[in-house]
Every structure is written in structure tokens, then in C-alpha cells.
Design an enzyme around this catalytic site. Sequence first.
Site, PDB file in Angstrom:
ATOM      1  N   MET A  30       0.839  -0.997  -0.041  1.00 39.68           N
ATOM      2  CA  MET A  30       0.002  -0.161  -0.136  1.00 39.68           C
ATOM      3  C   MET A  30       0.871   1.172  -0.115  1.00 39.68           C
ATOM      4  O   MET A  30       0.380   2.365   0.318  1.00 39.68           O
ATOM      5  CB  MET A  30      -0.876  -0.107   1.255  1.00 39.68           C
ATOM      6  CG  MET A  30      -1.952  -1.364   1.077  1.00 39.68           C
ATOM      7  SD  MET A  30      -3.171  -0.929   2.104  1.00 39.68           S
ATOM      8  CE  MET A  30      -2.726  -0.855   3.860  1.00 39.68           C
ATOM      9  N   LEU A  33       6.592   3.371   1.446  1.00 37.02           N
ATOM     10  CA  LEU A  33       7.340   2.008   1.514  1.00 37.02           C
ATOM     11  C   LEU A  33       8.457   2.370   2.726  1.00 37.02           C
ATOM     12  O   LEU A  33       9.194   3.444   2.748  1.00 37.02           O
ATOM     13  CB  LEU A  33       8.124   2.003   0.192  1.00 37.02           C
ATOM     14  CG  LEU A  33       7.140   1.470  -0.829  1.00 37.02           C
ATOM     15  CD1 LEU A  33       7.965   0.959  -2.301  1.00 37.02           C
ATOM     16  CD2 LEU A  33       6.003   0.470  -0.535  1.00 37.02           C
ATOM     17  N   HIS A  37       9.195  -3.322   3.534  1.00 33.21           N
ATOM     18  CA  HIS A  37       8.685  -3.567   2.177  1.00 33.21           C
ATOM     19  C   HIS A  37      10.046  -3.805   1.211  1.00 33.21           C
ATOM     20  O   HIS A  37       9.820  -4.867   0.426  1.00 33.21           O
ATOM     21  CB  HIS A  37       8.164  -2.326   1.559  1.00 33.21           C
ATOM     22  CG  HIS A  37       6.746  -1.776   2.499  1.00 33.21           C
ATOM     23  ND1 HIS A  37       6.639  -0.611   3.071  1.00 33.21           N
ATOM     24  CD2 HIS A  37       5.545  -2.301   2.443  1.00 33.21           C
ATOM     25  CE1 HIS A  37       5.478  -0.559   3.669  1.00 33.21           C
ATOM     26  NE2 HIS A  37       4.708  -1.486   3.202  1.00 33.21           N
ATOM     27  N   GLN A  61     -10.307  -2.980   2.190  1.00 30.38           N
ATOM     28  CA  GLN A  61      -9.714  -3.454   3.361  1.00 30.38           C
ATOM     29  C   GLN A  61      -9.763  -2.518   4.661  1.00 30.38           C
ATOM     30  O   GLN A  61      -9.216  -3.141   5.692  1.00 30.38           O
ATOM     31  CB  GLN A  61      -8.375  -4.187   3.131  1.00 30.38           C
ATOM     32  CG  GLN A  61      -7.343  -3.041   3.035  1.00 30.38           C
ATOM     33  CD  GLN A  61      -5.971  -3.858   2.397  1.00 30.38           C
ATOM     34  OE1 GLN A  61      -5.794  -4.317   1.357  1.00 30.38           O
ATOM     35  NE2 GLN A  61      -4.928  -3.768   3.552  1.00 30.38           N
ATOM     36  N   GLY A 147       5.013 -10.099   4.129  1.00 28.19           N
ATOM     37  CA  GLY A 147       5.708 -10.254   5.181  1.00 28.19           C
ATOM     38  C   GLY A 147       5.029 -10.603   6.623  1.00 28.19           C
ATOM     39  O   GLY A 147       4.036 -10.719   6.665  1.00 28.19           O
ATOM     40  N   ASP A 150       2.527  -9.282   9.043  1.00 27.71           N
ATOM     41  CA  ASP A 150       1.051  -9.664   9.131  1.00 27.71           C
ATOM     42  C   ASP A 150       0.930 -10.881   9.204  1.00 27.71           C
ATOM     43  O   ASP A 150       0.487 -11.417   7.933  1.00 27.71           O
ATOM     44  CB  ASP A 150       0.523  -8.804   7.921  1.00 27.71           C
ATOM     45  CG  ASP A 150       0.634  -7.236   7.904  1.00 27.71           C
ATOM     46  OD1 ASP A 150      -0.267  -6.481   8.706  1.00 27.71           O
ATOM     47  OD2 ASP A 150       1.717  -6.803   7.287  1.00 27.71           O
ATOM     48  N   SER A 186       4.325   1.407   8.201  1.00 31.81           N
ATOM     49  CA  SER A 186       3.946   2.654   7.417  1.00 31.81           C
ATOM     50  C   SER A 186       3.371   3.648   8.526  1.00 31.81           C
ATOM     51  O   SER A 186       3.315   4.816   8.459  1.00 31.81           O
ATOM     52  CB  SER A 186       3.200   2.499   6.233  1.00 31.81           C
ATOM     53  OG  SER A 186       3.864   1.688   5.291  1.00 31.81           O
TER      54      SER A 186
HETATM   55  P1  AMP Z   1       1.189  -2.980   3.643  1.00 32.05           P
HETATM   56  O1  AMP Z   1       1.964  -1.810   2.621  1.00 32.05           O
HETATM   57  O2  AMP Z   1       1.345  -2.475   5.016  1.00 32.05           O
HETATM   58  O3  AMP Z   1       0.208  -3.472   3.161  1.00 32.05           O
HETATM   59  O4  AMP Z   1       2.446  -4.204   3.419  1.00 32.05           O
HETATM   60  C1  AMP Z   1       2.780  -4.725   2.025  1.00 32.05           C
HETATM   61  C2  AMP Z   1       3.666  -5.900   2.348  1.00 32.05           C
HETATM   62  O5  AMP Z   1       4.761  -5.767   3.130  1.00 32.05           O
HETATM   63  C3  AMP Z   1       3.076  -6.986   3.265  1.00 32.05           C
HETATM   64  O6  AMP Z   1       3.214  -8.126   2.891  1.00 32.05           O
HETATM   65  C4  AMP Z   1       3.439  -6.533   4.630  1.00 32.05           C
HETATM   66  O7  AMP Z   1       3.347  -7.881   5.402  1.00 32.05           O
HETATM   67  C5  AMP Z   1       5.065  -6.210   4.400  1.00 32.05           C
HETATM   68  N1  AMP Z   1       5.578  -5.618   5.470  1.00 32.05           N
HETATM   69  C6  AMP Z   1       5.053  -4.523   6.316  1.00 32.05           C
HETATM   70  N2  AMP Z   1       6.130  -4.305   7.381  1.00 32.05           N
HETATM   71  C7  AMP Z   1       6.953  -5.115   7.123  1.00 32.05           C
HETATM   72  C8  AMP Z   1       7.962  -5.467   8.150  1.00 32.05           C
HETATM   73  N3  AMP Z   1       8.173  -4.576   9.038  1.00 32.05           N
HETATM   74  N4  AMP Z   1       8.760  -6.636   7.841  1.00 32.05           N
HETATM   75  C9  AMP Z   1       8.504  -7.498   6.828  1.00 32.05           C
HETATM   76  N5  AMP Z   1       7.424  -7.033   6.135  1.00 32.05           N
HETATM   77  C10 AMP Z   1       6.743  -6.014   6.088  1.00 32.05           C
END
Ligand code: AMP
Length: 285
Positions: A30, A33, A37, A61, A147, A150, A186
Site C-alpha cells: 500500500m 515504503l 517492504h 480493506q 511479510g 501481517d 507505514s
Molecule cells: P502494507 O503496505 O502495509 O500492506 O505491506 C505490504 C507488505 O509488506 C505486506 O506483505 C506486509 O506484511 C509487508 N511488511 C510490512 N511491514 C513489514 C516489516 N516490518 N517487515 C516485513 N514485511 C513487512
Amino acid sequence: MKIVNKIQDLKSYLAKEKQDKKQIGLVPTMGALHAGHLSLVKRCVEENAVCVVSVFVNPTQFNDKHDLETYPRTLDKDCELLQAAGCDYVFAPSVEEMYPEPDTRTFDFGPVMQVMEGARRPGHFNGVAQVVSKLFYIVEPDNAYFGEKDFQQIAVIRAMVEQLNIPVHIVDCPIMREADGLAMSSRNTRLTPEQRQKAPLIARTLKESVTFAPGKSVQEVIDFVVKTIEQEPVMKVEYYEIVDGHTMQPIHDWSETDYPVGCITVYCGEVRLIDNIKYASNLKG
Ligand code: AMP
């Protein structure tokens, strides 16, 4: 690196890549970054001939309108980071492009999506399944990277690809943390300086609970975590559950699983933070 806003454009670029028999990896995000990410992107670049990163703040979501409205959006900066990371295609569609009509699909992947985040954020995982299934149909990736921050989301995605027979390999990647242990997110940018200073208590307590756990019952470990974090007045634990890491179902005795994982959600002021920790497989107590 190409920045693509239209589904059809992305599909035609990728059709060419597929003709050349290139393996395609997808990292759904989302945006806003950070190094968490980028660790997924790095892995995707290493393991695939073509790396696609989607940047889309998916409205379906978000069960909290305020959270959606205040979600950080930094596309220009994201593209700079992605270019440096070796990404080949950034897919950054508008909401109208992804949802020309409201997505009326409802998914039921069973108990895995009913607990924890599923119980507290009604519709959240349904929205995740809507957007990720669309991304899978559009990109048709060989590998998709998620990641472990989640943790439950990965289990839901795995259940989804199984139920819908989507031929993609799901790759889970470890949590990236700030130097003080705070899981990168984020949403961390929304913390006040004072809250930011307190927030590492969550990760620190989870880590301490691993040392505390031998000889203790599941409930004693839960109580330890909740009490320690809530000693800090700015923190409110929404839930701490120790679950079977395969099924996401809460356990009451260590003997119920070989893969115990503690999953937490904490309000630090207004900001909702999540984190998790793996316990040893042979605990008793
Ligand atoms: P998001 O932009 O929050 O939807 O995250 C996108 C992807 O990045 C998802 O698969 C998250 O689990 C992963 N992600 C977010 N934060 C982290 C982190 N601190 N370590 C590893 N993966 C992450």
C-alpha cells in the site's frame, strides 16, 4: 523501471515477458515504503527475472474511514526507492481502475479469517482477498511475497489461493525491525515523538516473553505480556493471543501445537500497531 497505472498496459507488458519465459514475482503493497517492504522487493528481485510491485491503498480493506483518509501516500518517493531496489514495474492504479464497479465478492476461508484481526476488523480480510485476488489475476505471478509482520494475512492468502486454485507460490518474509526493535510499519510515521520513544516496549516485551515462557502456562505468558505493556499508560493492548501458527486458532496449552506464535495488537495513543513472535515448539507448563 516502468510506472504503470492501467491494468491493460501492465498485462501487455507482462505478456511479452511471459512469452520470453521469464519468471514473474509480485510484491503487493500500500506504499509509504520502508525497509520492511524493500526486504520483500529485494527477495523478489533475487528470485525472479521480473519484479512487479503494486502500490495501491485498497479502500475495501479499511474498516476505519479515518485510517483510510490518513494513510500515508508517498508515490514519488516510493518509486525512487523501488527503482534503486531493482524493481521492473510499479503498478499504481487508481481506485476507479481497480474497482470500476463495487466489488461484491464475499469470501469465506473458514476459521483462519474469523479470529484476531478478522474478529476485530470486520471486512478487513475480505477486502484483502478482493484486492490480492485481482492482483493475482492481473499479474499472474509465479511467486508473491508477503511479510510475516501481517502473520494472519499470510494464512488467509494461502487459504485463498488454495480455495480459488490460483497457481502462485506464496513466499513469506521475516519481520524487519527498527534498531530499537519496533516492527517497521507505514503507520509508525503517525506516532508522536513521545509515542515513538515508547513503542519499542511492544517488541521488547514479546522478546522477553520468550525467555519467560519455559515452565509457564500459555495464560501466564499472555498475562505477562499484557501487564508489562500496559504498565505504560500510553499503551492499550487490544488483544494478545498465542495461536497455532498453521491454523491461527488460539491455544490454551503448549501441547496443542508444534508452532506457537504470539500475535499482538496495541494502541499506542491513536495508532494501531501489530507485531508477533514465535515461541519454542517444545514448551511445557
Ligand atoms: P502494507 O503496505 O502495509 O500492506 O505491506 C505490504 C507488505 O509488506 C505486506 O506483505 C506486509 O506484511 C509487508 N511488511 C510490512 N511491514 C513489514 C516489516 N516490518 N517487515 C516485513 N514485511 C513487512
